[in-house]
Scaffold this motif. Structure first.
Motif, short mmCIF file in Angstrom:
data_model
loop_
_atom_site.label_atom_id
_atom_site.label_comp_id
_atom_site.label_asym_id
_atom_site.label_seq_id
_atom_site.Cartn_x
_atom_site.Cartn_y
_atom_site.Cartn_z
N LEU A 17 126.01 -1.25 57.68
CA LEU A 17 126.28 -1.34 56.25
C LEU A 17 127.71 -1.82 55.99
O LEU A 17 127.94 -2.70 55.15
CB LEU A 17 126.02 -0.01 55.55
CG LEU A 17 126.24 0.01 54.04
CD1 LEU A 17 125.34 -1.01 53.34
CD2 LEU A 17 125.96 1.40 53.49
N ALA A 18 128.68 -1.27 56.71
CA ALA A 18 130.07 -1.69 56.56
C ALA A 18 130.24 -3.16 56.92
O ALA A 18 130.96 -3.91 56.25
CB ALA A 18 130.97 -0.81 57.42
N PHE A 19 129.55 -3.59 57.98
CA PHE A 19 129.61 -4.99 58.40
C PHE A 19 129.06 -5.91 57.31
O PHE A 19 129.66 -6.94 56.97
CB PHE A 19 128.83 -5.19 59.70
CG PHE A 19 128.80 -6.63 60.16
CD1 PHE A 19 129.85 -7.16 60.87
CD2 PHE A 19 127.71 -7.43 59.86
CE1 PHE A 19 129.83 -8.48 61.28
CE2 PHE A 19 127.68 -8.75 60.27
CZ PHE A 19 128.75 -9.28 60.99
N ILE A 20 127.91 -5.55 56.76
CA ILE A 20 127.30 -6.36 55.70
C ILE A 20 128.22 -6.44 54.49
O ILE A 20 128.43 -7.52 53.94
CB ILE A 20 125.92 -5.78 55.31
CG1 ILE A 20 124.93 -5.97 56.46
CG2 ILE A 20 125.39 -6.42 54.03
CD1 ILE A 20 123.64 -5.21 56.30
N ARG A 21 128.76 -5.31 54.10
CA ARG A 21 129.67 -5.30 52.94
C ARG A 21 130.88 -6.19 53.18
O ARG A 21 131.31 -6.92 52.29
CB ARG A 21 130.11 -3.88 52.64
CG ARG A 21 129.06 -3.08 51.93
CD ARG A 21 129.60 -1.73 51.53
NE ARG A 21 128.61 -1.01 50.75
CZ ARG A 21 128.51 0.30 50.72
NH1 ARG A 21 129.34 1.05 51.42
NH2 ARG A 21 127.57 0.87 50.00
N SER A 22 131.45 -6.14 54.36
CA SER A 22 132.68 -6.89 54.61
C SER A 22 132.44 -8.38 54.85
O SER A 22 133.31 -9.19 54.60
CB SER A 22 133.44 -6.30 55.80
OG SER A 22 132.72 -6.49 57.00
N HIS A 23 131.25 -8.75 55.31
CA HIS A 23 131.00 -10.15 55.65
C HIS A 23 130.11 -10.92 54.67
O HIS A 23 130.15 -12.14 54.64
CB HIS A 23 130.38 -10.24 57.05
CG HIS A 23 131.34 -9.93 58.13
ND1 HIS A 23 131.59 -8.64 58.55
CD2 HIS A 23 132.15 -10.72 58.86
CE1 HIS A 23 132.49 -8.66 59.50
NE2 HIS A 23 132.85 -9.91 59.71
N PHE A 24 129.30 -10.20 53.91
CA PHE A 24 128.32 -10.91 53.08
C PHE A 24 128.44 -10.67 51.58
O PHE A 24 127.97 -11.48 50.81
CB PHE A 24 126.90 -10.57 53.53
CG PHE A 24 126.61 -11.04 54.92
CD1 PHE A 24 126.38 -12.37 55.19
CD2 PHE A 24 126.58 -10.14 55.97
CE1 PHE A 24 126.13 -12.80 56.49
CE2 PHE A 24 126.33 -10.56 57.27
CZ PHE A 24 126.12 -11.90 57.52
N LEU A 25 129.00 -9.58 51.18
CA LEU A 25 129.10 -9.31 49.75
C LEU A 25 130.39 -9.90 49.20
O LEU A 25 131.46 -9.73 49.77
CB LEU A 25 129.06 -7.80 49.48
CG LEU A 25 127.77 -7.09 49.85
CD1 LEU A 25 127.88 -5.61 49.54
CD2 LEU A 25 126.60 -7.70 49.11
#
Length: 122
Positions: A17-25
């Motif tokens: 979740l942290a990865f998605i937030r930092s790279h895609f949002l």
């Protein structure tokens, strides 16, 4: 590794979740307000023509209606709206292309825009 992600792995500080937030949002990107279709049909069309194709897909119209009617928090209404849009799509897609172009959208009294506007009155 079992090929599955566990809840703790997903929600961990450095998890998926942290990865998605930092790279895609997109963060801190201002979002333009949704044009009011009753006052700006062309603006509404352009705003929801997300791929810039000059045509609206079923998904683009559905997202537009969800945002225009402020239904995002009501999953039951969202699902009902998706079904309605899918069922009436052929009425507004006069050329049968699967998408609604600007002409089909803006057709006076018969296009999708005027039908959406009429539904606001109810």
């Amino acid at each position: 590794m079992d090929g599955q992600i566990q809840r703790d792995e997903f929600l961990a500080p450095n998890g998926l979740l942290a990865f998605i937030r930092s790279h895609f949002l997109k963060q801190n990107v201002p979002v333009a307000p949704v044009p009011d279709i009753r006052h700006d049909k062309h603006g509404w069309f352009s705003y929801f023509d997300e791929d810039g194709s000059g045509e609206l897909s079923v998904q683009e119209v559905t997202r537009g209606l969800i945002k225009s009617y402020k239904l995002a928090q009501d999953i039951q209404s969202v699902n009902r709206l998706r079904e309605i849009v899918a069922n009436i799509w052929c009425i507004f897609d006069a050329d049968g292309s699967g998408e609604i172009d600007r002409t089909e959208f803006l057709l006076p009294n018969e296009g999708l825009a005027d039908s959406i506007i009429a539904s606001f009155a109810h």
